[in-house]
Scaffold this motif. Structure first.
Motif, mmCIF file in Angstrom:
data_model
loop_
_atom_site.group_PDB
_atom_site.id
_atom_site.type_symbol
_atom_site.label_atom_id
_atom_site.label_comp_id
_atom_site.label_asym_id
_atom_site.label_seq_id
_atom_site.Cartn_x
_atom_site.Cartn_y
_atom_site.Cartn_z
ATOM 1 N N TYR A 157 8.539 13.686 5.903
ATOM 2 C CA TYR A 157 7.834 13.542 7.171
ATOM 3 C C TYR A 157 7.771 12.077 7.596
ATOM 4 C CZ TYR A 157 4.232 14.650 10.675
ATOM 5 O OH TYR A 157 3.531 14.823 11.838
ATOM 6 N N VAL A 158 7.494 11.191 6.630
ATOM 7 C CA VAL A 158 7.466 9.746 6.869
ATOM 8 C C VAL A 158 8.329 9.083 5.807
ATOM 9 C CG1 VAL A 158 6.053 7.654 6.912
ATOM 10 C CG2 VAL A 158 5.138 9.786 7.848
ATOM 11 N N ASN A 159 9.327 8.308 6.227
ATOM 12 C CA ASN A 159 10.147 7.631 5.235
ATOM 13 C C ASN A 159 9.335 6.543 4.545
ATOM 14 O OD1 ASN A 159 12.188 5.407 4.319
ATOM 15 N ND2 ASN A 159 13.363 7.284 4.522
ATOM 16 N N ASN A 160 9.333 6.570 3.229
ATOM 17 C CA ASN A 160 8.470 5.664 2.461
ATOM 18 C C ASN A 160 8.939 4.209 2.454
ATOM 19 O OD1 ASN A 160 10.676 6.674 0.798
ATOM 20 N ND2 ASN A 160 9.712 5.602 -0.892
ATOM 21 N N GLU A 161 10.161 3.948 2.938
ATOM 22 C CA GLU A 161 10.663 2.573 2.948
ATOM 23 C C GLU A 161 10.708 1.967 4.345
ATOM 24 O OE1 GLU A 161 13.867 1.423 0.518
ATOM 25 O OE2 GLU A 161 13.629 3.076 -0.893
ATOM 26 N N ILE A 162 11.161 2.749 5.322
ATOM 27 C CA ILE A 162 11.299 2.201 6.675
ATOM 28 C C ILE A 162 10.306 2.799 7.665
ATOM 29 C CG2 ILE A 162 13.697 1.471 6.409
ATOM 30 C CD1 ILE A 162 14.587 4.081 7.685
ATOM 31 N N GLY A 163 9.483 3.733 7.199
ATOM 32 C CA GLY A 163 8.386 4.232 8.019
ATOM 33 C C GLY A 163 8.755 5.211 9.116
ATOM 34 N N ASN A 164 10.043 5.562 9.245
ATOM 35 C CA ASN A 164 10.454 6.488 10.316
ATOM 36 C C ASN A 164 9.698 7.801 10.256
ATOM 37 O OD1 ASN A 164 12.385 4.481 10.652
ATOM 38 N ND2 ASN A 164 14.062 5.923 10.987
ATOM 39 N N LEU A 165 9.251 8.272 11.425
ATOM 40 C CA LEU A 165 8.629 9.584 11.527
ATOM 41 C C LEU A 165 9.702 10.623 11.816
ATOM 42 C CD1 LEU A 165 5.513 8.681 13.713
ATOM 43 C CD2 LEU A 165 5.446 9.499 11.354
ATOM 44 N N ASN B 43 0.796 -1.219 0.000
ATOM 45 C CA ASN B 43 0.000 0.000 0.000
ATOM 46 C C ASN B 43 0.833 1.276 0.000
ATOM 47 O OD1 ASN B 43 -3.081 -0.755 0.455
ATOM 48 N ND2 ASN B 43 -1.844 -2.211 1.613
ATOM 49 N N ALA B 44 2.112 1.195 0.412
ATOM 50 C CA ALA B 44 2.975 2.381 0.372
ATOM 51 C C ALA B 44 3.319 2.750 -1.064
ATOM 52 C CB ALA B 44 4.249 2.145 1.180
ATOM 53 N N ALA B 45 3.247 1.762 -1.965
ATOM 54 C CA ALA B 45 3.472 2.035 -3.387
ATOM 55 C C ALA B 45 2.224 2.655 -4.004
ATOM 56 C CB ALA B 45 3.845 0.755 -4.118
ATOM 57 N N SER B 46 1.081 2.041 -3.727
ATOM 58 C CA SER B 46 -0.200 2.576 -4.201
ATOM 59 C C SER B 46 -1.329 1.841 -3.500
ATOM 60 C CB SER B 46 -0.331 2.395 -5.716
ATOM 61 O OG SER B 46 -1.446 3.121 -6.200
ATOM 62 N N THR B 47 -2.334 2.578 -3.110
ATOM 63 C CA THR B 47 -3.477 1.986 -2.421
ATOM 64 C C THR B 47 -4.613 1.701 -3.394
ATOM 65 O OG1 THR B 47 -4.219 4.239 -1.933
ATOM 66 C CG2 THR B 47 -3.032 3.076 -0.183
ATOM 67 N N PRO B 48 -5.446 0.710 -3.090
ATOM 68 C CA PRO B 48 -6.660 0.508 -3.892
ATOM 69 C C PRO B 48 -7.567 1.734 -3.763
ATOM 70 C CG PRO B 48 -6.251 -1.353 -2.404
ATOM 71 C CD PRO B 48 -5.342 -0.253 -1.978
ATOM 72 N N LEU C 4 18.310 9.546 2.786
ATOM 73 C CA LEU C 4 17.182 8.626 2.928
ATOM 74 C C LEU C 4 15.930 9.123 2.207
ATOM 75 C CD1 LEU C 4 17.553 7.911 6.764
ATOM 76 C CD2 LEU C 4 18.684 6.740 4.866
ATOM 77 N N GLU C 5 16.064 10.199 1.446
ATOM 78 C CA GLU C 5 14.895 10.804 0.809
ATOM 79 C C GLU C 5 14.427 10.017 -0.414
ATOM 80 O OE1 GLU C 5 13.528 13.536 2.469
ATOM 81 O OE2 GLU C 5 15.104 12.851 3.829
ATOM 82 N N HIS C 6 13.232 10.357 -0.883
ATOM 83 C CA HIS C 6 12.658 9.745 -2.076
ATOM 84 C C HIS C 6 13.461 10.173 -3.315
ATOM 85 C CE1 HIS C 6 9.679 9.107 -5.326
ATOM 86 N NE2 HIS C 6 9.216 8.148 -4.554
ATOM 87 N N PRO C 7 13.563 9.303 -4.337
ATOM 88 C CA PRO C 7 14.297 9.667 -5.557
ATOM 89 C C PRO C 7 13.837 10.977 -6.204
ATOM 90 C CG PRO C 7 13.851 7.324 -5.572
ATOM 91 C CD PRO C 7 13.125 7.882 -4.361
ATOM 92 N N SER D 139 11.036 1.483 -2.413
ATOM 93 C CA SER D 139 10.333 2.472 -3.212
ATOM 94 C C SER D 139 10.034 1.963 -4.614
ATOM 95 C CB SER D 139 11.164 3.762 -3.304
ATOM 96 O OG SER D 139 10.580 4.662 -4.214
ATOM 97 N N SER D 140 8.809 2.172 -5.072
ATOM 98 C CA SER D 140 8.433 1.763 -6.425
ATOM 99 C C SER D 140 9.059 2.672 -7.473
ATOM 100 C CB SER D 140 6.911 1.776 -6.581
ATOM 101 O OG SER D 140 6.375 3.024 -6.182
#
Length: 384
Positions: free
Chosen positions: A151-159, A8-13, A97-100, A331-332
């Protein structure tokens, strides 16, 4: 075979309610929102601005601080590039650790415009070193600086410890951009209380449609931003082009529904995560969780990341998929089959990566315990 979707972190229904709003908008809203000379255009314009107001109400910003985009990547690009071109930013402080969409854009800006870039140190859990952050800000006090941290790391979930970041940004007069793409719509967030200068969101991360997102730019800064896409006056002249009305209506409905029932939604996700941690510990002795993903108070409830002990098998995720379980390794937007993500590489010893594979599980509102049971059974079969 019943399939278990745990990515779901990649994409939710998409929610049925959101889909219905979009279908109705496609079916009955015929006009161009810029054609206000007639009722069809005015009706489309009304949907656009009512959606903007609804979103603003839920995230606690002014409606005129929202710019609609094609998604989170464009929103991050808009903010980072406009900061350099229009706000005269000469120094960017971020983390590895940021998104690409942030890291690659910053890299491009540093080459094109000779922008100096520094990375805040982090430990093996992905926790940022705020003493190091302050040292860097102090050394670059003469340069106009932008701090960009998710704010939230998309791979490890850290706040992110946002209070510390905000304090240091104010102390050293730096702008603060936060990639809030995994946060908005998934955890309560009050932009009125948070001194972000910029933030971003993407609808498909909270049960809305793909291809629509937004950038939040504070009104006193928005006045300084020049057109990012030229050719019209849409989105306050920042992003020209006819707005994606059905996508915007879907985004608005998705965020409204998310904020309607947050307490029960978060409780369900937390229970699923706790159950998953418990079951994983039963089958993997001395399991290693990546980052703070297994800490209930220091990570987002929906993300759990761990190292699966196995020989270097890049087909692991395909094996799981064939057994009806969809997970990811990160990350997708960085989905090379053989390459371990930059986030995991930054926090994990190389010798450990030679005998394990990272697995990111991300839970959603449509998941049940049976999905986790399917994952556990599949992992056990693979090990045998």
């Amino acid at each position: 075979m019943k399939r278990a979707y745990l990515d779901n972190a990649a994409s939710t229904p998409i929610r049925n309610e959101v889909m219905q709003v979009m279908i109705n908008t496609l079916k009955y809203s015929l006009g161009n929102p810029s054609s206000i000379q007639h009722s069809y255009g005015r009706e489309a314009r009304s949907i656009l601005e009512e959606s903007r107001i609804c979103i603003a109400k839920n995230v606690k910003v002014s409606p005129n601080e929202i710019i609609f985009t094609s998604g989170g990547t464009e929103a991050n690009n808009l903010i980072l590039r406009s900061s350099v071109l229009d706000l005269n930013i000469r120094h960017i402080l971020t983390s590895k650790l940021e998104h690409p969409s942030v890291l690659h854009t910053i890299s491009d800006l540093s080459i094109r415009y000779k922008i100096s870039v520094n990375f805040i140190l982090n430990d093996e859990k992905g926790i940022l070193d705020f003493n190091n952050m302050e040292e860097i800000l102090k050394k670059n006090i003469s340069k106009k600086t932008l701090v960009s941290l998710m704010y939230v790391n998309n791979e490890i979930g850290n706040l992110l410890e946002v209070d510390k970041v905000i304090f240091l940004c104010k102390k050293y007069n730096a702008y603060f951009h936060s990639d809030t793409i995994q946060a908005i719509g998934n955890i309560p967030i009050d932009m009125e209380k948070l001194s972000f200068d910029f933030a971003t969101a993407s609808a498909h991360k909270f049960y809305g449609p793909k291809g629509i997102g937004l950038a939040i730019i504070r009104s006193h800064i928005l006045k300084k931003i020049k057109p990012f896409i030229t050719g019209g006056v849409q989105e306050y002249g920042i992003r020209s082009g006819t707005e994606n009305i059905h996508g915007i209506a879907g985004l608005s409905e998705a965020i409204r529904l998310s904020y309607c029932n947050f307490p029960s939604y978060i409780k369900k996700i937390q229970n699923l995560k706790s159950y998953c941690i418990s079951e994983l510990k039963k089958i993997i002795s001395n399991i290693i969780f990546n980052g703070l993903s297994h800490h209930s108070e220091k990570s987002i409830p929906s993300i759990l990341n761990f190292l699966y002990p196995t020989k270097k098998d890049h087909l692991l995720y395909f094996h799981l998929d064939l057994m009806g379980v969809a997970v990811s390794k990160g990350s997708s937007c960085n989905s090379s089959i053989k390459k371990i993500s930059h986030v995991i590489q930054s926090i994990t010893d190389k010798s450990l990566l030679n005998k394990t594979m990272p697995i990111r599980i991300s839970f959603g509102i449509f998941n049940e315990k049976e999905d986790i049971d399917s994952l556990i059974n599949a992992l056990q079969k693979i090990r045998k």
